[in-house]
Every structure is written in C-alpha cells, then in structure tokens.
Design a protein around this motif. Sequence first.
Motif, PDB file in Angstrom:
ATOM      1  N   ASP A   1       0.866  -1.186   0.000  1.00  0.00           N
ATOM      2  CA  ASP A   1       0.000   0.000   0.000  1.00  0.00           C
ATOM      3  C   ASP A   1       0.904   1.238   0.000  1.00  0.00           C
ATOM      4  OD1 ASP A   1      -1.875   2.063   0.427  1.00  0.00           O
ATOM      5  OD2 ASP A   1      -3.180   0.734   1.612  1.00  0.00           O
ATOM      6  N   ILE A   2       0.813   2.013  -1.082  1.00  0.00           N
ATOM      7  CA  ILE A   2       1.696   3.170  -1.247  1.00  0.00           C
ATOM      8  C   ILE A   2       0.931   4.496  -1.123  1.00  0.00           C
ATOM      9  CG2 ILE A   2       3.463   1.994  -2.630  1.00  0.00           C
ATOM     10  CD1 ILE A   2       2.077   3.228  -5.156  1.00  0.00           C
ATOM     11  N   ALA A   3      -0.210   4.455  -0.409  1.00  0.00           N
ATOM     12  CA  ALA A   3      -1.018   5.680  -0.303  1.00  0.00           C
ATOM     13  C   ALA A   3      -0.221   6.831   0.326  1.00  0.00           C
ATOM     14  CB  ALA A   3      -2.289   5.409   0.494  1.00  0.00           C
ATOM     15  N   GLY A   4       0.687   6.518   1.230  1.00  0.00           N
ATOM     16  CA  GLY A   4       1.443   7.584   1.909  1.00  0.00           C
ATOM     17  C   GLY A   4       2.747   7.948   1.228  1.00  0.00           C
ATOM     18  N   THR A   5       3.205   7.110   0.310  1.00  0.00           N
ATOM     19  CA  THR A   5       4.564   7.278  -0.225  1.00  0.00           C
ATOM     20  C   THR A   5       4.609   7.682  -1.699  1.00  0.00           C
ATOM     21  OG1 THR A   5       4.524   4.885  -0.576  1.00  0.00           O
ATOM     22  CG2 THR A   5       5.691   5.687   1.369  1.00  0.00           C
ATOM     23  N   ALA A   6       3.450   7.690  -2.360  1.00  0.00           N
ATOM     24  CA  ALA A   6       3.446   7.898  -3.821  1.00  0.00           C
ATOM     25  C   ALA A   6       3.654   9.351  -4.228  1.00  0.00           C
ATOM     26  CB  ALA A   6       2.131   7.374  -4.406  1.00  0.00           C
ATOM     27  N   ASP A   7       3.314  10.277  -3.339  1.00  0.00           N
ATOM     28  CA  ASP A   7       3.428  11.690  -3.723  1.00  0.00           C
ATOM     29  C   ASP A   7       3.575  12.574  -2.497  1.00  0.00           C
ATOM     30  OD1 ASP A   7       0.342  10.761  -3.902  1.00  0.00           O
ATOM     31  OD2 ASP A   7       0.455  12.749  -3.016  1.00  0.00           O
ATOM     32  N   GLU A   8       4.068  13.784  -2.762  1.00  0.00           N
ATOM     33  CA  GLU A   8       4.180  14.817  -1.721  1.00  0.00           C
ATOM     34  C   GLU A   8       4.865  14.311  -0.454  1.00  0.00           C
ATOM     35  OE1 GLU A   8       3.444  17.432  -3.110  1.00  0.00           O
ATOM     36  OE2 GLU A   8       1.714  17.145  -4.426  1.00  0.00           O
ATOM     37  N   VAL A   9       6.008  13.701  -0.627  1.00  0.00           N
ATOM     38  CA  VAL A   9       6.776  13.232   0.537  1.00  0.00           C
ATOM     39  C   VAL A   9       7.652  14.383   1.038  1.00  0.00           C
ATOM     40  CG1 VAL A   9       8.616  11.658   1.265  1.00  0.00           C
ATOM     41  CG2 VAL A   9       6.747  10.824  -0.182  1.00  0.00           C
ATOM     42  N   PRO A  10       7.504  14.758   2.298  1.00  0.00           N
ATOM     43  CA  PRO A  10       8.311  15.884   2.795  1.00  0.00           C
ATOM     44  C   PRO A  10       9.712  15.440   3.208  1.00  0.00           C
ATOM     45  CG  PRO A  10       6.859  15.083   4.530  1.00  0.00           C
ATOM     46  CD  PRO A  10       6.607  14.205   3.327  1.00  0.00           C
ATOM     47  N   GLY A  11      10.656  16.357   3.109  1.00  0.00           N
ATOM     48  CA  GLY A  11      11.963  16.153   3.750  1.00  0.00           C
ATOM     49  C   GLY A  11      12.964  15.290   3.003  1.00  0.00           C
TER      50      GLY A  11
ATOM     51  N   LEU B   1      13.261  13.425  -3.853  1.00  0.00           N
ATOM     52  CA  LEU B   1      11.907  13.109  -4.310  1.00  0.00           C
ATOM     53  C   LEU B   1      11.164  14.353  -4.798  1.00  0.00           C
ATOM     54  CD1 LEU B   1      10.826  10.491  -1.634  1.00  0.00           C
ATOM     55  CD2 LEU B   1      11.748  10.083  -3.918  1.00  0.00           C
ATOM     56  N   GLY B   2      11.705  15.514  -4.511  1.00  0.00           N
ATOM     57  CA  GLY B   2      11.137  16.759  -5.014  1.00  0.00           C
ATOM     58  C   GLY B   2       9.673  16.936  -4.619  1.00  0.00           C
ATOM     59  N   LYS B   3       8.931  17.614  -5.501  1.00  0.00           N
ATOM     60  CA  LYS B   3       7.500  17.823  -5.261  1.00  0.00           C
ATOM     61  C   LYS B   3       6.730  16.807  -6.096  1.00  0.00           C
ATOM     62  CE  LYS B   3       7.868  22.734  -4.469  1.00  0.00           C
ATOM     63  NZ  LYS B   3       8.125  23.959  -5.198  1.00  0.00           N
ATOM     64  N   GLY B   4       5.495  16.532  -5.708  1.00  0.00           N
ATOM     65  CA  GLY B   4       4.644  15.678  -6.544  1.00  0.00           C
ATOM     66  C   GLY B   4       5.009  14.206  -6.453  1.00  0.00           C
ATOM     67  N   ALA B   5       4.937  13.527  -7.603  1.00  0.00           N
ATOM     68  CA  ALA B   5       5.074  12.067  -7.618  1.00  0.00           C
ATOM     69  C   ALA B   5       6.494  11.615  -7.288  1.00  0.00           C
ATOM     70  CB  ALA B   5       4.673  11.532  -8.985  1.00  0.00           C
ATOM     71  N   THR B   6       6.589  10.462  -6.628  1.00  0.00           N
ATOM     72  CA  THR B   6       7.894   9.968  -6.175  1.00  0.00           C
ATOM     73  C   THR B   6       8.415   8.777  -6.980  1.00  0.00           C
ATOM     74  OG1 THR B   6       6.838   8.431  -4.649  1.00  0.00           O
ATOM     75  CG2 THR B   6       7.361  10.635  -3.785  1.00  0.00           C
ATOM     76  N   GLY B   7       7.541   8.131  -7.731  1.00  0.00           N
ATOM     77  CA  GLY B   7       7.965   6.911  -8.444  1.00  0.00           C
ATOM     78  C   GLY B   7       8.213   5.760  -7.481  1.00  0.00           C
ATOM     79  N   VAL B   8       7.553   5.805  -6.340  1.00  0.00           N
ATOM     80  CA  VAL B   8       7.782   4.776  -5.315  1.00  0.00           C
ATOM     81  C   VAL B   8       7.491   3.382  -5.886  1.00  0.00           C
ATOM     82  CG1 VAL B   8       5.439   4.814  -4.304  1.00  0.00           C
ATOM     83  CG2 VAL B   8       7.394   4.180  -2.874  1.00  0.00           C
ATOM     84  N   GLY B   9       8.298   2.444  -5.463  1.00  0.00           N
ATOM     85  CA  GLY B   9       8.079   1.045  -5.844  1.00  0.00           C
ATOM     86  C   GLY B   9       8.946   0.583  -6.992  1.00  0.00           C
ATOM     87  N   VAL B  10       9.338   1.491  -7.874  1.00  0.00           N
ATOM     88  CA  VAL B  10      10.098   1.044  -9.053  1.00  0.00           C
ATOM     89  C   VAL B  10      11.452   0.466  -8.631  1.00  0.00           C
ATOM     90  CG1 VAL B  10      11.101   1.702 -11.258  1.00  0.00           C
ATOM     91  CG2 VAL B  10       8.935   2.725 -10.534  1.00  0.00           C
ATOM     92  N   ARG B  11      12.188   1.204  -7.801  1.00  0.00           N
ATOM     93  CA  ARG B  11      13.499   0.714  -7.369  1.00  0.00           C
ATOM     94  C   ARG B  11      13.356  -0.651  -6.682  1.00  0.00           C
ATOM     95  NH1 ARG B  11      15.812   5.633  -3.866  1.00  0.00           N
ATOM     96  NH2 ARG B  11      13.593   5.814  -3.341  1.00  0.00           N
ATOM     97  N   LEU B  12      12.320  -0.765  -5.840  1.00  0.00           N
ATOM     98  CA  LEU B  12      12.106  -1.994  -5.073  1.00  0.00           C
ATOM     99  C   LEU B  12      11.736  -3.168  -5.978  1.00  0.00           C
ATOM    100  CD1 LEU B  12      11.763  -3.300  -2.257  1.00  0.00           C
ATOM    101  CD2 LEU B  12       9.361  -2.592  -2.330  1.00  0.00           C
TER     102      LEU B  12
END
Length: 510
Positions: free
Chosen positions: A473-483, A487-498
Amino acid sequence: MISVELTQKNFWENDVEGYIFLTTEEMMSASDLASLDKIDKEYYPKIKDILKKHKFNGKTGQLFVLTANKNGKFAQFIFVGLGKLKSSWHRELELLRRAFASAILKLKNLEIHSAVVALPDSTAFSVDSSELVKQLTINAYMADYEFIKFKSDKKEKEWSGTLFIETDQSSHSMHLLALQQGTIIGRAINDARHWADLPANILTPLELAKNAKKIADEFALEGKIFGEDKARELGMGGFLCVDAGSDQPGQFVVLEYKTDKKDAPTIALVGKGVCFDTGGVSLKPSDSMHGMKFDMSGAAAVIASMKIIAQLKPDVNVVAVAPLVENMPSGKAARQDDIITFMNGKTAEIRSTDAEGRLILADALHYAEKFYKPEVMIDIATLTGACAYALGHFYSAIMTRDKALSDSLQNLGLLTGDMVWPLPLENDDFKDAIKSDVADLSNTGSRAYLAGTVTASCFLENFVEKARWAHLDIAGTADEVPGINYLGKGATGVGVRLLVEFVMNYKKTK
Ligand code: BES
Ligand code: ZN
Ligand code: ZN
C-alpha cells in the motif's frame, strides 16, 4: 536534464565547472580530506580556516560552495556533509543519497553544467562499488526531475549538465554496467513520476495505455491491451463496476517479459491504475479529492518497471498487469448496495464506491494468476488513506503471509530506499470485517474492526489462490513526501526501485 558518466581521469584532471566533495564529520574534524591539502596549496589558501569560519564541519545536510580560480578558470568547489557514518548501513546509504542529491540540486541552481565527484569508499556503506555507482546514478536522475511541462517559463527552468563520477581503473566494466543500469532505472522512475504528475484531463486510461504500448513496441515486450468489451467477456465485474461511471474508456494493460532461460519462474506485478478517484457516487469531500490524480501510481510503477526489466533482461519471466480506469459519479456509475460478480466468480456488495482500488485489483490479480501461473505476485496500490495515517510518508505498507517474501522486500527496501514496513495479515480475525449479509464479501471493512489498510488486503487475498503474494500500500509514499530532497514535489515513483531489484535478484525457491 542531467546525464551521468564515469571518468577514470584523476579527480583534478577533469576539466569541469564544479568539483564536489562528499565529506564526513570525521574527515573534517581530522582535516584528513585528502583534497583539502591540495586545495589549500594550489587553489584556495587557508581553505580549512574558511570552512571552519563558515561552520562547515561535514554534518548531514550541510552544503558550502566556494568559487575558486583553477588554472585561470572559475571553478565551484561544492562541499557536502555526509554526517558521522555511525548509524546503520542503510541509514548511511540514505543520507548519502540525500547529500548527493543536494549537490545535484546545487548544480542546477547555480547553472553549473559539468561537475565531478569521486565515488565514495563503498565499504563504508556495506555495498560494493558497482552498487554505489548504480545508486548514485539513479539518484542523480531522481534529484533532477521536475514537473514543468505546463510552466510557460519552462525554457528558463530547463538545465542540462553532465556529472562525472570518478572511479578507479579496476572493475571498470562492472562500473560501466552499473552506470548503464542506473541510467535505465533512473530515467524510467522519472517516466513513472511524469505519468503520475500529469492531471487526469491529460493522462486518461487510454493515454497511459498508449505509453505502455509504446514501451512494448520499443523494447519487444508482448503487450495485450483491451477495453470494456473483452473485460465483459472475461466477466471482470470489479473492473467494469469502477469503469462504469466515466466517459473515458477503461483499459486493461498486460505487459510480458520472457527470459530465454528454460523453466524460469514467473513474477507478476499488479498495479492500481485509477487515473482519477472522485470516490464515485460515494463522492469524496473536495479536500480529500485533491491529489487523486496520483491514484494510478501503482500502475505507473509496474509499467515503468517493465520498461527497465525489458532492458536489464533478468533470468525470470515477468508480467505486469495494470487495470486503468477513472472513478467518476454519473448516471451510469455503480451505486452503493450494488452487488457485483468478479472474474473468479466471487461476489461483493458495494458499501462504498470509493473503495474502488480493491475492485479492479481483484480482477487483475485473478487474471494474472489464471493466465500466467506466477510463482510470486506483488501488487502495488494507493489503496487506503488509513495507510498514510498509520505509516506516514517514509514507509509503504507490506502485507503478506509469506515471511520470506516480506523479509526479502524489507531488506531490498532498505538497500534501494523504497522502504516497506509490515502490517499484519496473518490473523484470520480480520476476515470477519469484510463479511457481507448479501454477497460473499463487502468492499469496505466494518467500522467495528478499524485497520482499513489490513482489511483491504484481506479483501484482495480472496483473489489469490496459489502464488506467493505480497500487497504494497503506497497511499502515503506515492506523492508529496516531505523532507527527502531527491523526491522533489509531486510524484515519487515509489516502488520502481524496489520491484526492479526484487525481480533482478529473484531466485527460484521451490
Ligand atoms: N485512493 C484512495 C486511497 C487514498 C487516500 C490514496 C488518500 C492516497 C491518499 C482509495 O480509493 C480510497 O478512497 N479508499 C478509501 C477506502 C474506504 C472507503 C474503505 C479510504 O481510504 O478512505
Ligand atoms: Zn477511492
Ligand atoms: Zn482510489
């Protein structure tokens, strides 16, 4: 755009505009940064005093730039702090990724078009030097990404630069391979981010499917893309139920990579592709609807992963399945209380049309298992708001009954930076939460049971028969990750590396 290259020239012999020094606190306090003496002698007298005066002591997050006269040319010396290197190996790797990213961001910011950095000693990070080359390359691309397509002043914002990583002569061919892999991975991650950042008036299911088709054509993947008619033929009641309310036709995307190796197992990657989630007739309040263009991040991750896999050619077969729809309210939309029948024959009562992800994933999981008999299936989805509350932005949730699979994904998460943390799926008590009086299942967990992220995975479990299966479940990690600067602003591309690392390292276990 950045491009990353290797250089085997001695650090100082590179004729570039920027020289990046990754420095630890230990190096600074012992003044044993080898380059410091050289800088002091040849380019910048009293460099140590200057760094001290400006309180640069190698701490995490520190960055200091000095303009120097290097053989009659201006050069920027960029000092970046790595901290103490005394925490766990994976934390250190993460801090290295961030320190490195801050240097890349500085290059952009100062319009520096070429720079060199020495590959740090990989033993300090408990990985080999090729892994470090790969990671830093991926990281450079990730840090460089910005969603500026719709900015009128994008021409001014655009930057191009080359970063040279200085590596030693030994293992050059391995380092070159790592650089190529890192480039392929980094660029594809940014594709996934770009699709996710595109709003739903542009990235419709058809448009994302078109991108998938382009990848299949370019990299010789078997591609099957079908729409509502075929879905009806297959009895995909879940997919059709979510698709019903939208004027945009849903698309069911299947991409297949086949290895030459005989008897290789198959891994299925299944991604939620809701191009926009209004909630349907169970309409979301407008504050919660904001950002629902990112609800196809799971699909973006599996499609981008296939682009990488097609080029890295692992010894396993891989199939990606991405049901693409838009969840809209309309006269044709599904209602609350509707009862639907999935492709595997199970039925569900719709308690909320906003719990739509599990409906399309149910058919997708069953489809993948029925036609591809995968040994392992991993689905990835922005599935529940509850997940973001439970784990925040830095960990995706992993739910599986398979301890070995969980451990493997957790470890690869620490290595790649796409971290996952387990929530419990081992206790059958949760199953009662999705019972229905009128159908086999209810599409929402009963309020009495709470744990919305876990009960959603209990729902999905009904659509997996034999495969080893994990749900992310990537609801918290897919976008707008602070700090996290890269990962910048917006989408993070989470999951691809993994997912890519999982596929590349998978060994047949049965
Ligand atoms: N797409 C949402 C989940 C989501 C919420 C992702 C916030 C990212 C940020 C999903 O389709 C949804 O609406 N889930 C509901 C489920 C509920 C109705 C059982 C939710 O989380 O509220
Ligand atoms: Zn929803
Ligand atoms: Zn959704």
